[in-house]
Design a protein around this motif. Structure first.
Motif, PDB file in Angstrom:
ATOM      1  N   LYS A   1       0.828  -1.211   0.000  1.00  0.00           N
ATOM      2  CA  LYS A   1       0.000   0.000   0.000  1.00  0.00           C
ATOM      3  C   LYS A   1       0.857   1.254   0.000  1.00  0.00           C
ATOM      4  O   LYS A   1       0.510   2.257  -0.584  1.00  0.00           O
ATOM      5  N   ASP A   2       1.893   1.209   0.733  1.00  0.00           N
ATOM      6  CA  ASP A   2       2.719   2.404   0.865  1.00  0.00           C
ATOM      7  C   ASP A   2       4.080   1.968   1.382  1.00  0.00           C
ATOM      8  O   ASP A   2       4.237   0.863   1.877  1.00  0.00           O
ATOM      9  N   ARG A   3       5.035   2.861   1.260  1.00  0.00           N
ATOM     10  CA  ARG A   3       6.343   2.574   1.838  1.00  0.00           C
ATOM     11  C   ARG A   3       6.467   3.419   3.087  1.00  0.00           C
ATOM     12  O   ARG A   3       6.526   4.645   3.005  1.00  0.00           O
ATOM     13  N   SER A   4       6.527   2.757   4.198  1.00  0.00           N
ATOM     14  CA  SER A   4       6.562   3.542   5.423  1.00  0.00           C
ATOM     15  C   SER A   4       7.861   4.333   5.526  1.00  0.00           C
ATOM     16  O   SER A   4       7.959   5.307   6.237  1.00  0.00           O
ATOM     17  N   LYS A   5       8.847   3.925   4.800  1.00  0.00           N
ATOM     18  CA  LYS A   5      10.133   4.627   4.905  1.00  0.00           C
ATOM     19  C   LYS A   5      10.209   5.841   3.983  1.00  0.00           C
ATOM     20  O   LYS A   5      11.230   6.524   3.945  1.00  0.00           O
ATOM     21  N   ASP A   6       9.157   6.068   3.181  1.00  0.00           N
ATOM     22  CA  ASP A   6       9.127   7.252   2.308  1.00  0.00           C
ATOM     23  C   ASP A   6      10.253   7.328   1.290  1.00  0.00           C
ATOM     24  O   ASP A   6      10.641   8.415   0.858  1.00  0.00           O
ATOM     25  N   VAL A   7      10.764   6.187   0.934  1.00  0.00           N
ATOM     26  CA  VAL A   7      11.830   6.173  -0.072  1.00  0.00           C
ATOM     27  C   VAL A   7      11.262   6.652  -1.404  1.00  0.00           C
ATOM     28  O   VAL A   7      10.154   6.289  -1.773  1.00  0.00           O
ATOM     29  N   VAL A   8      12.025   7.481  -2.106  1.00  0.00           N
ATOM     30  CA  VAL A   8      11.611   7.905  -3.445  1.00  0.00           C
ATOM     31  C   VAL A   8      12.330   6.977  -4.428  1.00  0.00           C
ATOM     32  O   VAL A   8      13.541   6.772  -4.317  1.00  0.00           O
ATOM     33  N   ILE A   9      11.571   6.391  -5.356  1.00  0.00           N
ATOM     34  CA  ILE A   9      12.214   5.506  -6.328  1.00  0.00           C
ATOM     35  C   ILE A   9      12.086   6.158  -7.705  1.00  0.00           C
ATOM     36  O   ILE A   9      11.006   6.251  -8.268  1.00  0.00           O
ATOM     37  N   SER A  10      13.203   6.667  -8.176  1.00  0.00           N
ATOM     38  CA  SER A  10      13.211   7.423  -9.431  1.00  0.00           C
ATOM     39  C   SER A  10      14.082   6.692 -10.441  1.00  0.00           C
ATOM     40  O   SER A  10      15.259   6.447 -10.167  1.00  0.00           O
ATOM     41  N   GLY A  11      13.488   6.321 -11.569  1.00  0.00           N
ATOM     42  CA  GLY A  11      14.255   5.594 -12.598  1.00  0.00           C
ATOM     43  C   GLY A  11      14.863   4.314 -12.057  1.00  0.00           C
ATOM     44  O   GLY A  11      15.919   3.898 -12.494  1.00  0.00           O
ATOM     45  N   GLY A  12      14.203   3.693 -11.070  1.00  0.00           N
ATOM     46  CA  GLY A  12      14.708   2.434 -10.529  1.00  0.00           C
ATOM     47  C   GLY A  12      15.730   2.614  -9.414  1.00  0.00           C
ATOM     48  O   GLY A  12      16.128   1.654  -8.777  1.00  0.00           O
ATOM     49  N   SER A  13      16.171   3.844  -9.164  1.00  0.00           N
ATOM     50  CA  SER A  13      17.139   4.061  -8.082  1.00  0.00           C
ATOM     51  C   SER A  13      16.427   4.587  -6.842  1.00  0.00           C
ATOM     52  O   SER A  13      15.555   5.439  -6.955  1.00  0.00           O
ATOM     53  N   ASN A  14      16.854   4.085  -5.697  1.00  0.00           N
ATOM     54  CA  ASN A  14      16.265   4.561  -4.442  1.00  0.00           C
ATOM     55  C   ASN A  14      16.909   5.873  -4.017  1.00  0.00           C
ATOM     56  O   ASN A  14      18.128   5.997  -4.038  1.00  0.00           O
ATOM     57  N   ILE A  15      16.078   6.803  -3.620  1.00  0.00           N
ATOM     58  CA  ILE A  15      16.589   8.076  -3.105  1.00  0.00           C
ATOM     59  C   ILE A  15      15.973   8.262  -1.726  1.00  0.00           C
ATOM     60  O   ILE A  15      14.760   8.156  -1.565  1.00  0.00           O
ATOM     61  N   TYR A  16      16.826   8.520  -0.749  1.00  0.00           N
ATOM     62  CA  TYR A  16      16.344   8.633   0.622  1.00  0.00           C
ATOM     63  C   TYR A  16      16.199  10.097   0.982  1.00  0.00           C
ATOM     64  O   TYR A  16      17.200  10.830   1.029  1.00  0.00           O
ATOM     65  N   PRO A  17      14.951  10.565   1.206  1.00  0.00           N
ATOM     66  CA  PRO A  17      14.674  11.981   1.409  1.00  0.00           C
ATOM     67  C   PRO A  17      15.587  12.652   2.435  1.00  0.00           C
ATOM     68  O   PRO A  17      16.107  13.731   2.196  1.00  0.00           O
ATOM     69  N   ARG A  18      15.820  11.972   3.538  1.00  0.00           N
ATOM     70  CA  ARG A  18      16.592  12.582   4.607  1.00  0.00           C
ATOM     71  C   ARG A  18      17.981  13.036   4.133  1.00  0.00           C
ATOM     72  O   ARG A  18      18.477  14.091   4.508  1.00  0.00           O
ATOM     73  N   GLU A  19      18.585  12.205   3.303  1.00  0.00           N
ATOM     74  CA  GLU A  19      19.914  12.482   2.791  1.00  0.00           C
ATOM     75  C   GLU A  19      19.916  13.779   1.970  1.00  0.00           C
ATOM     76  O   GLU A  19      20.816  14.613   2.085  1.00  0.00           O
ATOM     77  N   VAL A  20      18.883  13.951   1.143  1.00  0.00           N
ATOM     78  CA  VAL A  20      18.768  15.155   0.301  1.00  0.00           C
ATOM     79  C   VAL A  20      18.451  16.355   1.193  1.00  0.00           C
ATOM     80  O   VAL A  20      19.014  17.445   1.038  1.00  0.00           O
TER      81      VAL A  20
END
Ligand code: AMP
Length: 503
Positions: A403-422
């Motif tokens: 249903k959702d990703r509790s970790k809020d990971v953004v998956i763009s073009g198949g790569s995981n992007i972790y919001p906190r890092e940005v």
């Protein structure tokens, strides 16, 4: 129990079979692949004196030398640390340093930018690129026998970013990866020597982990000349090579399907496309099945249980007559055969069928823990279960829908992007008071990164430059929204769901 034994076996049984191809040109047969791995292992153990369990990092684009390096490390009883070649040099150096890798193999074009950050790492003894004279010398070392490994010995240290922004090393053992491969044969696909796996996604991730099933069957491994995903190139390869199998992120599937539709080209050169790593929308998989036929299998996994939590089989995807077909193709399928999957509430108790909760997994593929990080391990592995951080519901037939990703990971073009890092990078700008990063659905990329900024006199160009300075290009926000305040709950926690609605 050393995974390198599978290469030994393939080379003994089928020495002349083509093993590694660059495009449609055979570069190595199984005899040569095994011999090179044995010699490189000899270099690592004999010349450099590495001890079993020491780490060897690979920061390389997809390359015909990738497989011999993976197997050389295992052959020598060492642990491979594959690093995403798209990372910023500072991020690469963090991983190589955290793993205390003794040797790094790096693509030629990446080497110059890595020189300075790597200079500060005392454990690193040698940095080699496959084009070096030193690499050719390493290949002249005396071959050794594969070093014995116990099933729980570490094989692959897979770095995944956590919500804290610091990447964590997921420890995958020989047992984990052997079980992952057994599950491939049981639940994903059968493999024959006539098949070919094409590495259209980075070999440092899931696509590379699928090598085992194809080495075990002495099948072909194809590295595209482009090194990555190009729909036109894949189509040409499928015609020339045939029985092509690949792992693709849903966004890649979408691009391949529209290319085939636009060109009207037949898809019969593709045997199996395994998709996963991010959500596949029902409309897109219907479209894909219509254009390419029943060649798809979906998997749901995460670094902590590599490629193996659930699978949605080719048969289930094709069974249009089934009354629950639409629900099923929107699901991630059923638990893999060597793991148990359960959906639990916040106390860890199983919820009823159809109810939402956190997905938890236990079984043969679940990691042994995070590298030198007992706190994170204790948080993630509880009572023998891996907490995935993914929210989902399992129906009465055993089909899991995320249903959702509790970790809020953004998956763009198949790569995981972790919001906190940005967010941490954006907050370095003196004018930025608050920053919150979310993913916004995007037809081309699956998701794009959107940053909400509270601040004074900040220009998007300055933030973009800041990001380029500190993190990989693909992680930087594609859009900025400047707002008065961020929506928060009573604990002061930013409400990302509200931000997504706003976006
Ligand atoms: P990683 O550890 O980088 O492989 O990322 C794993 C995460 O990607 C999972 O925890 C899920 O949130 C997501 N994911 C993986 N496979 C799927 C899938 N088939 N459908 C939806 N999300 C997925």
């Amino acid at each position: 129990m050393n995974l390198a034994r599978w290469l030994v076996r393939a080379a003994l049984a089928h020495p002349d079979r083509p093993a590694v191809l660059l495009g449609d040109t055979v570069v190595l047969d199984y005899r040569t692949l095994a011999d090179r791995a044995a010699r490189l292992a000899g270099h690592l153990r004999g010349t450099l004196g590495l001890q079993p369990g020491e780490r060897v990092a690979l920061c390389m684009h997809n390359h015909v030398g990738y497989l011999e390096l993976l197997y050389a490390a295992w052959w020598a009883g060492l642990v491979v640390v594959p690093v995403n070649a798209k990372l910023h040099p500072g991020e690469v150096a963090f991983i190589v340093g955290d793993a205390e890798a003794a040797v790094l193999f790096v693509s030629e074009d990446l080497a110059p930018d890595l020189r300075a950050p790597l200079a500060a790492l005392p454990a690193l003894r040698q940095v080699l690129t496959p084009a070096d004279a030193a690499y050719r010398t390493a290949l002249e070392a005396a071959a050794i026998e594969p070093v014995h490994r116990a099933p729980d010995d570490l094989a692959w240290l897979f770095y995944t970013s956590g919500t804290t922004g610091r990447p964590k090393g997921v420890m995958q053992s020989h047992r984990n990866l052997a079980a992952m491969t057994a599950c491939y044969f049981m639940d994903v696909d059968e493999v024959t020597a006539a098949d070919a796996i094409v590495y259209a996604a980075p070999m440092s991730h899931g696509a590379g982990m699928y090598n085992f099933a194809f080495v075990a069957k002495a099948a072909r491994h194809v590295v595209p000349v482009s090194g990555g995903f190009d729909p036109a190139e894949l189509l040409t390869l499928s015609r020339g090579i045939g029985r092509l199998c690949l792992f693709a992120a849903p966004t890649m599937v979408k691009r391949l399907v529209s290319h085939l539709r636009d060109t009207g080209a037949p898809a019969h050169g593709f045997k199996t496309i395994v998709y996963g790593g991010g959500p596949m929308y029902v409309e897109d998989i219907q479209d894909a099945l219509g254009v390419m036929g029943p060649c798809f299998v979906q998997i749901y996994g995460q670094g902590e249980s590599p490629m193996t939590i659930t699978a949605l089989s080719r048969q289930h995807l094709a069974d249009r007559a089934h009354p629950k077909w639409l629900d099923r193709i929107g699901s991630v399928g059923m638990a893999h055969s060597l793991v148990e999957v359960c959906v639990v509430d916040s106390r860890g108790d199983p919820v009823a069928a159809g109810e939402m909760g956190e997905v938890v997994v236990r079984g043969e593929t679940v990691m042994t823990g995070y590298w030198r990080n007992p706190e994170a391990t204790a948080q993630t592995l509880r009572d023998g279960w891996l907490r995935t951080g993914d929210l989902g519901a399992m129906n009465e037939d055993g089909f899991l829908t995320l249903k959702d990703r509790s970790k809020d990971v953004v998956i763009s073009g198949g790569s995981n992007i972790y919001p906190r890092e940005v967010e941490e990078v954006l907050l370095r700008h003196p004018g930025v008071r608050e920053a919150a990063v979310i993913g916004q659905p995007d037809a081309e990329w699956g998701e794009i990164v959107v940053a909400f900024i509270v601040g004074d006199g900040v220009e998007p160009e300055a933030l973009d430059a800041l990001c380029l300075q500190h993190i990989a290009r693909f992680k930087r926000p594609r859009r900025y929204r400047f707002v008065e305040a961020l929506p928060k709950n009573s604990y002061g926690k930013v409400l990302k769901t509200a931000l997504r609605q706003l976006a």
